[in-house]
Design a protein around this motif. Structure first.
Motif, mmCIF file in Angstrom:
data_model
loop_
_atom_site.group_PDB
_atom_site.id
_atom_site.type_symbol
_atom_site.label_atom_id
_atom_site.label_comp_id
_atom_site.label_asym_id
_atom_site.label_seq_id
_atom_site.Cartn_x
_atom_site.Cartn_y
_atom_site.Cartn_z
ATOM 1 N N GLU A 24 -31.532 34.063 20.465
ATOM 2 C CA GLU A 24 -32.208 35.140 19.746
ATOM 3 C C GLU A 24 -33.610 34.776 19.294
ATOM 4 N N THR A 65 -32.508 28.004 19.584
ATOM 5 C CA THR A 65 -32.035 29.018 20.510
ATOM 6 C C THR A 65 -31.185 28.344 21.577
ATOM 7 N N ASN A 107 -33.624 31.966 28.464
ATOM 8 C CA ASN A 107 -33.456 31.825 27.021
ATOM 9 C C ASN A 107 -32.418 32.860 26.605
ATOM 10 N N SER A 152 -37.043 35.289 23.688
ATOM 11 C CA SER A 152 -35.613 35.594 23.684
ATOM 12 C C SER A 152 -35.272 36.535 24.836
#
Length: 914
Positions: free
Chosen positions: A823, A793, A820, A858
């Motif tokens: 995904e 990520t 973050n 995410s």
């Protein structure tokens, strides 16, 4: 009041003593008989006689209401000179008349309880460091100390009390990994003193426990100091270190271990430092360790280090052992580990006679050692010591194995990824490479026997499904070093029945051992030459030789000695040149097997395999094991690999090196390897050649590199699709690796060392100046920088908030938002680096000053706050003195070293100290 202050206060008021049944090799000092020795220390004969008949519990040193100093005075005052000197060996004999059990101080717990049979095996120390997670290391060490206590009491209950059964663990190794050629660098926490110190604190606290009265186990910081190779010359080398390098790099982790973790023991190193042996250095042991840092524990010599003082092929600084013993004792070395060359401290009686030392110096050392045994509860009722009831069921428990897998996942570092990872479900992979089934890459060195070892191939097959995985070893590791030895199977092993017909399996005779037969062996341990009993206790047919014993097969005891002789016929199914690997003595057609053997398919070869297992001898395996393995070196491994790879969608190359090539003072002499160290850091040429052939197939290649040190993966970085640095990940290697490759877990590991492009970029291996070494001082181009590691990520840093100025002596507060932005959920290692460009002397280019592991879903964001203490904003002058800094402080917060090379995710700012 912090934990350390509380523990020291309670210690000063008196600790409870326990009587643990611990033993060691009963090697005693040559200082005269008991009566003469008693007279020499002012204890008259009549007093000694009273002591011998007294009830142990009535002796004042057993009185738990007395202050510890008084109890120590009483105990040591009752000892004869000979008895006192005998307690300064690593294998201290019993003093039966005082009820003092024998004890061997030597035990290991680098990444799991080591050399004591089954235990949970975590990633090697360098892999633990790659987690950049000090809290996680605390959890690991707590598990290790749980298992250590359980195993210690189990061994004691079964009459086993010698090396590797005690509670004094010679871990962690906190030397600075200054050069990638050092074979023992795998045992360290990397090249950065701050990271090393923080991880050491957590590990030591986990080993020593949090009880205010008792130590759970006693940890040790080693090797003090200025110690990081070469291995071949460590017994004679004199390393010059400037006062600046000592204060700036070599000392900080040890200082942190002493002053923040209250580490119970320190081991001094083999080498000299600025002319003095480390185990005889007033500067190191007296002035720095005890006076400046206030160390109150005991100091142990590295094994044989004091003999190096006088050995002609070592330091050769004095003429006689007594002089060396006096030198070390006066400097502050309390325990002489003498394995290999006996105990130099056996000469302390002579040194005392010649006025080289004073008896009070012997007393001081003995008291330091018994203070540790008091803290461990070695003379108290078991029910008063909180750690004595930890059951053996914790060893390898589900919780412990789950933690080993979690840590292995976090220890692996994704160095490169063009998008091929994570693999999609159903991908057909070819697992190729010499480390796919190599046990050594799981455990590194200084390890225990894993509970549930999972090789890379086994883990990948389990995760992907056997139908989606093909395998070929592809090559040797290097030269005649192979990673894919296999157990000689039952299809190859036979014996003849009474009619002369071949039958499956080997005839096995299991013998008791008679230690009274034969002459004394001439080895350093003075072990009696063992002779098997005249007749076996029983015989049977063993289909293969692959055994691990926790109890003697002779009498079902935990500590019983025994021997086994296997006889039969070997019938290979394929012709070729074979290498055998076994810890036992192997004969084929009556000849010892040493090196490669040519065998013909279908031919019969008389086989004899024998071994003796002495579990009552200090240093011998506590839970013995034996295997008979082989490898056919005649196969065209490259051709086999290319054939299986053609049918796969992705090639998983499991390469690198192993702990059988790099490590402590080894006999390996191969291209690129020298006595445990390395002369080159490239991938062995046989693996390079194989990779080039695999590349020509046009398929994606993911390399998993196993090594305990940095590798110059230059061609690999340019030509392969992804690279994972696995280090030596412990017993859950295969499971953790497969989960990472298929994306069940998101990689978060970071490099605790710099990956250079060539040894040509490095200073001389023996040069101990830090000029142009490690990320803090290196000015060249590197392959992968310290702190580097990728994720599946993306993370972003924003809203960095720092003051424009801070006053001299003020701490620096930092806060930043971490998001973050990718995904996938993932863990980020946020790293804070500072540079001091206005310092009046040369200072590190940049230095890690804080780090934190954060797990985010995410799209999730969190605010991170860091506080840099004022002492971390100082610099070290050329005299080795920390000075307050004034000027610009450039800082970055990010996933690596800010704008330096491969760290695009960061925020930066400048603060001024006027």
């Amino acid at each position: 009041m912090n934990k350390i202050q509380n523990r020291r206060l309670l210690t000063s008021r008196g600790l409870l003593l326990t009587a643990c049944a611990l033993t060691a090799c009963a090697f005693t000092a040559c200082t005269g008989d008991t009566e003469k020795s008693a007279h020499a220390v002012g204890v008259n004969k009549s007093t000694a006689t009273v002591d011998a008949s007294a009830t142990f519990d009535a002796l004042p040193f057993r009185d738990t209401s007395l202050p510890i100093e008084q109890r120590l005075d009483d105990l040591v005052g009752r000892m004869t000179l000979s008895e006192k000197i005998s307690q300064l060996y690593n294998d201290a004999p019993a003093i039966e008349r005082l009820g003092v059990a024998k004890y061997d101080w030597w035990n290991e717990a680098l990444h799991g309880v080591a050399r004591a049979g089954k235990a949970t095996v975590f990633p090697q120390a360098i892999g633990l460091a790659a987690t950049f997670d000090d809290q996680l290391l605390g959890e690991v060490a707590t598990v290790i100390s749980d298992e250590a206590r359980a195993k210690h009491h189990y061994f004691a209950d079964n009459g086993m009390a010698f090396r590797y059964t005690g509670l004094t663990f010679w871990s962690p190794n906190i030397n600075i990994f200054r050069d990638p050629r050092w074979g023992r660098g795998q045992e360290t926490y990397g090249e950065d003193p701050y990271l090393t110190g923080q991880l050491a604190v957590s590990f030591i606290n986990g080993l020593q426990g949090d009880d205010p009265r008792y130590l759970k186990t006693a940890a040790m910081a080693k090797h003090f100091a200025v110690h990081s190779g070469p291995e071949k010359s460590r017994h004679s080398d004199d390393y010059t270190a400037s006062k600046k390098d000592l204060a700036e790099t070599y000392f900080p982790a040890f200082k942190t271990a002493v002053m923040e973790a209250d580490v119970e023991a320190v081991m001094c190193a083999y080498n000299r430092v600025n002319g003095e042996p480390a185990c005889g250095s007033d500067m190191l042991l007296k002035e720095t360790l005890r006076e400046d840092w206030g160390f109150e524990g005991h100091v142990v010599s590295d094994c044989g280090a004091i003999a190096d003082f006088y050995e002609p092929d070592a330091h050769n600084l004095v003429r006689a052992p007594a002089e060396a013993a006096a030198w070390a004792l006066k400097a502050g070395t309390d325990v002489n580990c003498g394995t290999g060359r006996l105990s130099t401290f056996a000469n302390l009686g002579f040194a005392l006679q010649r006025n080289m030392i004073d008896e009070s110096e012997i007393d001081t050392a003995v008291k330091r050692l018994f203070a540790t045994r008091f803290k461990l509860g070695m003379f108290d009722p078991a029910d008063s010591v909180p750690y004595t009831q930890i059951p053996m069921s914790v060893v390898g428990s589900e919780e412990h194995l789950a933690l080993a897998e979690k840590v292995a996942e976090k220890s692996m570092v994704l160095l490169k990824n063009d998008g091929v990872l994570p693999l999609v479900e159903g991908t057909k992979v070819a697992v190729i490479g010499p480390n796919a089934t190599n046990f050594s890459v799981l455990v590194g060195n200084y390890h225990g026997s894993p509970i549930n070892a999972v090789t890379p191939l086994a883990g990948i097959r389990s995760r992907a499904g056997a139908g989606n995985v093909v395998h070929a070893p592809g090559s040797a590791l290097i030269a005649d070093q192979y990673g894919h030895y296999e157990i000689v199977s039952a299809q190859n092993l036979f014996h003849r029945n009474g009619d002369g017909e071949l039958q499956a399996g080997l005839e096995a005779e299991y013998f008791p051992v008679d230690l009274t037969r034969g002459e004394k062996a001439r080895d350093f341990r003075y072990i009696p030459a063992t002779t098997l009993a005249e007749s076996p206790a029983f015989t049977r047919i063993d289909p293969t030789v692959d055994f691990y014993w926790t109890r003697s097969p002779i009498d079902d005891t935990v500590n019983g000695d025994f021997g086994v002789v296997w006889k039969g016929v070997l019938v290979p199914q394929a012709s070729g040149t074979y290498l055998f690997k076994t810890g036992a003595e192997l004969l084929l057609d009556g000849q010892p097997v040493d090196g490669a053997v040519s065998l013909v398919a279908g031919e019969e070869y008389a086989l004899t395999l024998s071994d003796v297992f002495l579990r009552t001898v200090s240093g011998s395996p506590l839970e013995p094991e034996v295997q008979l393995t082989w490898v056919n070196t005649s196969r065209d491994y490259a051709a086999e690999a290319l054939e299986v790879a053609r049918g796969a969608e992705v090639i998983l190359f499991t390469g690198g090196i192993s702990a059988e090539l790099e490590g402590e003072e080894m006999s390996v002499e191969l291209e690129g390897f020298d006595g445990g160290d390395r002369t080159d850091i490239k991938l062995p040429s046989v693996q390079q050649d194989l990779l080039r052939k695999l590349k020509a197939l046009g398929k994606p290649i993911v390399m998993v590199n196993f090594s305990g040190s940095a590798m110059a993966l230059n061609w690999e970085d340019e030509n392969l699709n992804a690279i994972v640095q696995a280090f030596y990940p412990g017993e859950a290697t295969g499971t953790a690796l497969a989960r990472l490759l298929w994306g069940d877990v998101n990689p978060s590991g970071r490099l605790p060392v710099t990956f250079y492009r060539s040894v040509e970029d490095l200073p001389d291996f023996k040069g101990y100046s830090f000029a142009n070494r490690t990320y803090r001082y290196f000015t060249g181009d590197v392959l992968y920088p310290f702190g580097h590691g990728l994720s599946y990520t993306q993370f972003a840093y924003s809203n960095l908030n720092v003051p424009e100025t801070i006053a001299p002596g003020e701490e620096l507060a930092i806060d930043v938002t971490l998001t973050n932005s990718g995904e996938r959920a993932g863990g980020e290692i946020s790293q804070v680096y500072l540079s001091l460009p206005d310092a009046p002397v040369d200072v590190p280019i940049r230095e890690l000053k804080a780090f934190r592991h954060t797990q985010l879903a995410s799209g999730e964001s969190t605010k991170l706050q860091f506080v840099i203490e004022s002492e971390d904003l100082a610099y070290v002058d050329n005299a080795g003195v920390f000075q307050p800094y004034r000027g610009r402080v450039n800082l970055t917060v990010g996933s690596g070293q800010g704008p330096y090379l491969k760290a695009p995710q960061f925020a930066e700012a400048t603060v001024v100290i006027p």
